[in-house]
Scaffold this active site. Sequence first.
Site, PDB file in Angstrom:
ATOM      1  N   LYS A  69      50.430  46.274  49.262  1.00 47.96           N
ATOM      2  CA  LYS A  69      49.284  46.861  47.654  1.00 47.96           C
ATOM      3  C   LYS A  69      50.269  48.210  47.573  1.00 47.96           C
ATOM      4  CE  LYS A  69      45.195  47.038  48.128  1.00 47.96           C
ATOM      5  NZ  LYS A  69      43.941  46.173  48.196  1.00 47.96           N
ATOM      6  N   GLU A 107      54.822  37.052  43.592  1.00 49.10           N
ATOM      7  CA  GLU A 107      53.858  37.112  42.605  1.00 49.10           C
ATOM      8  C   GLU A 107      53.098  38.623  42.347  1.00 49.10           C
ATOM      9  OE1 GLU A 107      50.709  33.750  43.191  1.00 49.10           O
ATOM     10  OE2 GLU A 107      52.775  32.309  43.574  1.00 49.10           O
ATOM     11  N   CYS A 156      15.047  69.927  41.247  1.00 51.07           N
ATOM     12  CA  CYS A 156      15.748  69.842  40.316  1.00 51.07           C
ATOM     13  C   CYS A 156      16.092  71.347  39.341  1.00 51.07           C
ATOM     14  CB  CYS A 156      14.624  69.724  39.449  1.00 51.07           C
ATOM     15  SG  CYS A 156      15.391  68.770  37.592  1.00 51.07           S
ATOM     16  N   TYR A 174      45.937  30.018  41.542  1.00 49.45           N
ATOM     17  CA  TYR A 174      47.457  30.811  42.600  1.00 49.45           C
ATOM     18  C   TYR A 174      48.110  29.651  43.810  1.00 49.45           C
ATOM     19  CZ  TYR A 174      44.187  33.682  44.572  1.00 49.45           C
ATOM     20  OH  TYR A 174      43.122  34.551  44.610  1.00 49.45           O
ATOM     21  N   LYS A 214      49.687  40.492  42.111  1.00 49.28           N
ATOM     22  CA  LYS A 214      48.909  40.302  43.091  1.00 49.28           C
ATOM     23  C   LYS A 214      47.789  40.674  42.010  1.00 49.28           C
ATOM     24  CE  LYS A 214      46.017  41.526  47.332  1.00 49.28           C
ATOM     25  NZ  LYS A 214      44.231  41.647  46.418  1.00 49.28           N
ATOM     26  N   CYS A 271      13.993  71.313  35.931  1.00 47.89           N
ATOM     27  CA  CYS A 271      12.548  71.939  36.018  1.00 47.89           C
ATOM     28  C   CYS A 271      11.599  72.422  36.928  1.00 47.89           C
ATOM     29  CB  CYS A 271      11.832  70.569  35.313  1.00 47.89           C
ATOM     30  SG  CYS A 271      12.088  69.262  36.813  1.00 47.89           S
ATOM     31  N   ASP A 294      43.787  41.796  40.987  1.00 39.66           N
ATOM     32  CA  ASP A 294      42.522  42.521  41.169  1.00 39.66           C
ATOM     33  C   ASP A 294      41.180  41.979  41.013  1.00 39.66           C
ATOM     34  OD1 ASP A 294      41.427  44.290  43.010  1.00 39.66           O
ATOM     35  OD2 ASP A 294      41.622  45.639  41.695  1.00 39.66           O
ATOM     36  N   CYS A 348      10.486  66.268  32.236  1.00 38.86           N
ATOM     37  CA  CYS A 348      11.492  67.293  32.804  1.00 38.86           C
ATOM     38  C   CYS A 348      12.721  67.031  31.985  1.00 38.86           C
ATOM     39  CB  CYS A 348      12.220  66.144  34.390  1.00 38.86           C
ATOM     40  SG  CYS A 348      13.825  67.203  34.839  1.00 38.86           S
ATOM     41  N   CYS A 395      14.635  63.570  40.819  1.00 38.52           N
ATOM     42  CA  CYS A 395      13.786  64.270  40.163  1.00 38.52           C
ATOM     43  C   CYS A 395      12.363  63.660  39.421  1.00 38.52           C
ATOM     44  CB  CYS A 395      14.346  65.119  38.716  1.00 38.52           C
ATOM     45  SG  CYS A 395      12.630  65.078  37.879  1.00 38.52           S
TER      46      CYS A 395
HETATM   47  S1  IVH Z   1      47.669  33.588  48.122  1.00 42.24           S
HETATM   48  C1  IVH Z   1      45.629  33.154  52.398  1.00 42.24           C
HETATM   49  N1  IVH Z   1      48.422  34.670  45.637  1.00 42.24           N
HETATM   50  O1  IVH Z   1      44.208  38.279  46.817  1.00 42.24           O
HETATM   51  C2  IVH Z   1      45.492  33.195  50.913  1.00 42.24           C
HETATM   52  N2  IVH Z   1      46.166  35.810  46.488  1.00 42.24           N
HETATM   53  O2  IVH Z   1      43.447  40.209  49.208  1.00 42.24           O
HETATM   54  C3  IVH Z   1      46.812  33.301  49.613  1.00 42.24           C
HETATM   55  N3  IVH Z   1      44.948  37.203  45.241  1.00 42.24           N
HETATM   56  O3  IVH Z   1      42.078  36.375  48.595  1.00 42.24           O
HETATM   57  C4  IVH Z   1      46.006  33.616  48.487  1.00 42.24           C
HETATM   58  N4  IVH Z   1      46.855  37.728  44.068  1.00 42.24           N
HETATM   59  O4  IVH Z   1      42.141  36.088  46.588  1.00 42.24           O
HETATM   60  C5  IVH Z   1      47.593  35.083  46.719  1.00 42.24           C
HETATM   61  N5  IVH Z   1      48.715  35.665  43.658  1.00 42.24           N
HETATM   62  C6  IVH Z   1      47.951  35.433  44.465  1.00 42.24           C
HETATM   63  C7  IVH Z   1      46.559  36.590  44.586  1.00 42.24           C
HETATM   64  C8  IVH Z   1      46.102  36.292  45.284  1.00 42.24           C
HETATM   65  C9  IVH Z   1      45.318  37.731  44.067  1.00 42.24           C
HETATM   66  C10 IVH Z   1      43.927  37.262  46.170  1.00 42.24           C
HETATM   67  C11 IVH Z   1      43.132  36.185  46.571  1.00 42.24           C
HETATM   68  C12 IVH Z   1      43.158  37.155  48.610  1.00 42.24           C
HETATM   69  C13 IVH Z   1      43.005  38.258  48.333  1.00 42.24           C
HETATM   70  C14 IVH Z   1      43.737  39.063  49.479  1.00 42.24           C
END
Ligand code: IVH
Length: 633
Positions: free
Chosen positions: A367, A161, A461, A277, A163, A464, A165, A484, A479
Amino acid sequence: MNGSPTHGRRPALAHTAVLALLLLSVAAFAATPPLGAPAPTPAAVPATTADAGARIAALRGEIARHNELYFRRSAPEITDSTFDSLRRELAALEADFPALAAAAPPEAAPPGDDRNGDFPTARHRAPMLGIEKVYTEAELRHWHRLLLARLGRRDAALVVEPKIDGLAISVTFEHGRLVRAVTRGSGTEGDEITANVRTIPTLPTTLRSAGAHSPPPALIELRGELYISPAEFARLNLEREAAGEPPFAHPRNLAAGTAKLHDPAEVAARHLALVFYGWGAWEPTATQPASQQKFLEQANAWGLPTIPVTRLARSADELWAAVGEVARQRDQLPFPADGAVAKLDSVPLRRSLGETEQAPRWTVAYKFPPDRASTRLRAISIQIGRTGVLTPVAELVPVPLAGASIARATLHNRDTIARLDLRVGDTVTLERAGGVVPHITGVDLARRPAESAPYVFPDKCPACSTAVAQGPGEALVRCPNPICPAQVRQRLDHYTGRHGVRIQDLGPATITMLVDRGLVRDIPDLYRLRRGDLLALPGFGPTSADALLDAIERSRHARLWRAINGLGLPRVGTATAKKLGRHFTRLEQLANATYGELIPVVGTATARALVAHLAEPGNRATLTALAAIRSQP
Ligand code: IVH
């Protein structure tokens, strides 16, 4: 900057060293599959115990500081990968010098905690663990090999999946009804932000039920991510910049900042979103889904927003290919993604693996590498904000990075320059990870010109020449001169701008002339300008002078919230200015408002800041003068 290992962090070098060590350890793994064995620790960089102790202390301090910036202040100064490399260096040292690791107080290196003390605390039924992170194909393949070895199988189905952010969240449903939403916090307990999460339009408060035969579980903790879409991120940052506030550096910080607002209506206006998720507690346990795919199906059937794109992989090659597909799709996704998460599909297999103290063994996050470029630092310039803060800015030889040409990057404050020992003429590494604001993350010391000298932050500064001030323990340098010219220009820009009283005829060039000639030193001075003052300015004739005077006169009657917003009061952005504008009918009421009177309107923190601001005679004089000007017939 001193070069001692205690204080001097040289990220470029540290990073390379850690990377090299990592590659070494991966190679070691490849040679002998270390089933069940603890991860090998790289040879220690510091040669003596004293060196190691100093480095451990320095790393803990750094990590704590960046944790604070990231989690509590939503204003990180380094990228996630740099941060993770600090943590890995610390973990390796602690493994090599267990006595030193044990000697330190545990709070010296706290785990990330998003709680800020402003919300009630709630305990998670099942802890919210972290996730193991990898940064290279080799590390990912190594994880996969170890997974199969632990399972004692030749293959296993993995779901891959994106990840997301954002900010991790746990939403509890009891008998199909939403009862609570809690941030990850310490992993054990977090901030209860139910009212804010309820503003998310795609989140049902009751689970759609498939009939009386399958009643929803007595209790489930659904795990997901709160996020702000890339489009919304761009829109909100434009607004923020227009309001003279620093832009959010990162969509994650914006999501976190939004989730922790105290006004659900404001949260709704920022379009916070959510996807699920996974899950924590699930009762009765017999009704738990048997696989990730079944979970996603069930959650969808209940009408919950779930992660839209998933892929299945059975081998290491398929896993790497799936990660590559997520990376290619990244820009089309409706949420910011900073990597790909692989998880074992089968829940029984997950259980057989168990977890470490920090993370389950059945999942890993790859990552994405940050976009990176190298360029030369031409100069360091200093910007002076309307509150007098001196912000250093890196002036760079323009370089393409992630589709944009970058010529400037904020250096945040004096400490950032010192930490990097950044010198004019240096070749620097610029990273742009996920978000939109590029950061300088390192210096190439090998290419440093021989004649370079450490940067000396101005003690006066630049606008001024007033001696600058820095509060104890404060990173920001200010400052202190309220008149100023640089500050006055910024304040007038803000007051007359789009989010203030909108005097369109008054552009930055005119403001500069008025300030430089001493005609305007504060906002009320605008209303004392005479025709003759303007006629004496280059480029002004009778028509343009009259038009500007007219526009200034009209602005006396601008809506109250516009005047309040235009004053640039501490912690007051457009939304708060509108609240104050609704609560009061005249500006002098705000000038005389008490702490107790302000609390119900703006909350304790802003009320405190406003009262302190108005206790300063200069600030008070500006406000009362403007109030008098507005109340003239
Ligand atoms: S599963 C036990 N699936 O990434 C952790 N996490 O940096 C299982 N996150 O704390 C997490 N997308 O908040 C999972 N598709 C995804 C995710 C995901 C983002 C986050 C989650 C976790 C963090 C770790």
